[in-house]
Design a protein around this motif. Sequence first.
Motif, PDB file in Angstrom:
ATOM      1  N   CYS A   1       6.100  39.581  45.449  1.00 37.58           N
ATOM      2  CA  CYS A   1       7.508  39.502  45.048  1.00 37.58           C
ATOM      3  C   CYS A   1       8.390  40.117  46.136  1.00 37.58           C
ATOM      4  O   CYS A   1       9.428  39.553  46.506  1.00 37.58           O
ATOM      5  CB  CYS A   1       7.693  40.233  43.728  1.00 37.58           C
ATOM      6  SG  CYS A   1       9.368  40.176  43.068  1.00 37.58           S
TER       7      CYS A   1
ATOM      8  N   ILE B   1       8.429  38.936  37.528  1.00 42.03           N
ATOM      9  CA  ILE B   1       7.243  39.327  38.296  1.00 42.03           C
ATOM     10  C   ILE B   1       6.084  38.369  38.032  1.00 42.03           C
ATOM     11  O   ILE B   1       5.254  38.111  38.912  1.00 42.03           O
ATOM     12  CB  ILE B   1       6.842  40.778  37.966  1.00 42.03           C
ATOM     13  CG1 ILE B   1       7.988  41.740  38.318  1.00 42.03           C
ATOM     14  CG2 ILE B   1       5.577  41.200  38.706  1.00 42.03           C
ATOM     15  CD1 ILE B   1       7.796  43.160  37.810  1.00 42.03           C
TER      16      ILE B   1
ATOM     17  N   VAL C   1       1.826  50.456  45.006  1.00 44.24           N
ATOM     18  CA  VAL C   1       3.207  49.951  44.989  1.00 44.24           C
ATOM     19  C   VAL C   1       4.164  51.104  45.232  1.00 44.24           C
ATOM     20  O   VAL C   1       5.088  51.028  46.054  1.00 44.24           O
ATOM     21  CB  VAL C   1       3.520  49.255  43.650  1.00 44.24           C
ATOM     22  CG1 VAL C   1       4.997  48.891  43.563  1.00 44.24           C
ATOM     23  CG2 VAL C   1       2.645  48.029  43.459  1.00 44.24           C
TER      24      VAL C   1
ATOM     25  N   VAL D   1      12.839  48.310  40.028  1.00 43.29           N
ATOM     26  CA  VAL D   1      11.516  47.884  39.597  1.00 43.29           C
ATOM     27  C   VAL D   1      11.263  48.414  38.191  1.00 43.29           C
ATOM     28  O   VAL D   1      11.313  49.624  37.954  1.00 43.29           O
ATOM     29  CB  VAL D   1      10.425  48.399  40.555  1.00 43.29           C
ATOM     30  CG1 VAL D   1       9.050  47.888  40.118  1.00 43.29           C
ATOM     31  CG2 VAL D   1      10.725  47.975  41.988  1.00 43.29           C
TER      32      VAL D   1
ATOM     33  N   LEU E   1       3.589  42.290  42.652  1.00 40.36           N
ATOM     34  CA  LEU E   1       4.751  43.035  43.140  1.00 40.36           C
ATOM     35  C   LEU E   1       4.860  42.973  44.662  1.00 40.36           C
ATOM     36  O   LEU E   1       5.955  42.815  45.207  1.00 40.36           O
ATOM     37  CB  LEU E   1       4.678  44.484  42.662  1.00 40.36           C
ATOM     38  CG  LEU E   1       5.153  44.683  41.215  1.00 40.36           C
ATOM     39  CD1 LEU E   1       4.670  45.995  40.652  1.00 40.36           C
ATOM     40  CD2 LEU E   1       6.666  44.603  41.140  1.00 40.36           C
TER      41      LEU E   1
END
Length: 251
Positions: A70, A38, A123, A112, A67
């Motif tokens: 990513c 990450i 997120v 995750v 994130l």
Amino acid sequence: MKIDILTLFPQMFESPFSASIIKRAVDRELLKINTVNIRDFSRNKHHTVDDTPFGGGAGMVMGPEPLFECFDALKEKQGGQVGRVVMMCPQGEPFTQAFARELAREEHLVLVCGHYEGIDERVRQSLVTDEISIGDYVLTGGELPAMVVVDAVARMLPGVLGEAASAEEDSFYHGLLEHPHYTKPREYRGMAVPEILLSGHHENIRQWRRRQSLLRTLERRPELLREVALQKEDRQVLLELLELLQSLDLK
């Protein structure tokens, strides 16, 4: 199946996934595991991914930017779409054998791994489809739970185990704890293998194993019996076992 693992510590996965069943599954191309750091998606020069929480409080929170970026990279790599996104989280749904079977039907999983006090809620709201907890306790990060999920799911994939029946006989696969196992020698330090397992009578052996499975579940995890589709034969066995246990308690 392909599994992408988003983590701050990709090196933690090198040893567990380089041995035993997971390694064989990867070598045979039944499973592809990719760890994504990450930190590689952090925009600042120190590659930090956390900051202090709004509203105050102890600890740090993983920010949304690395994130989200990513995921943007994963989507581009996957042709615009990612698979099921599972976050390791103490608040998540308890991980069970049934959950592992469900995830094993997916072609692509994204796991995750959080750290610090947690991950920015945006997120969770925008990217995550499932949250998993492997127990009512808190670990330093999501890496160990992710390893547990990968191992449990990999066992369910066709061809990973030597025999499909191996997974089907595991504890919890059909909702019950597994029956006892024995191998050679026939007798060891005064402890002998139950005679019925040496009889060669497959139906009697099946019945004995089922009875032992029911007994262990009744003794150790009776709450599991509420979720199991019991056969008429099972119900009769349980009644006999309950009567036996009650008589022993009275004595």
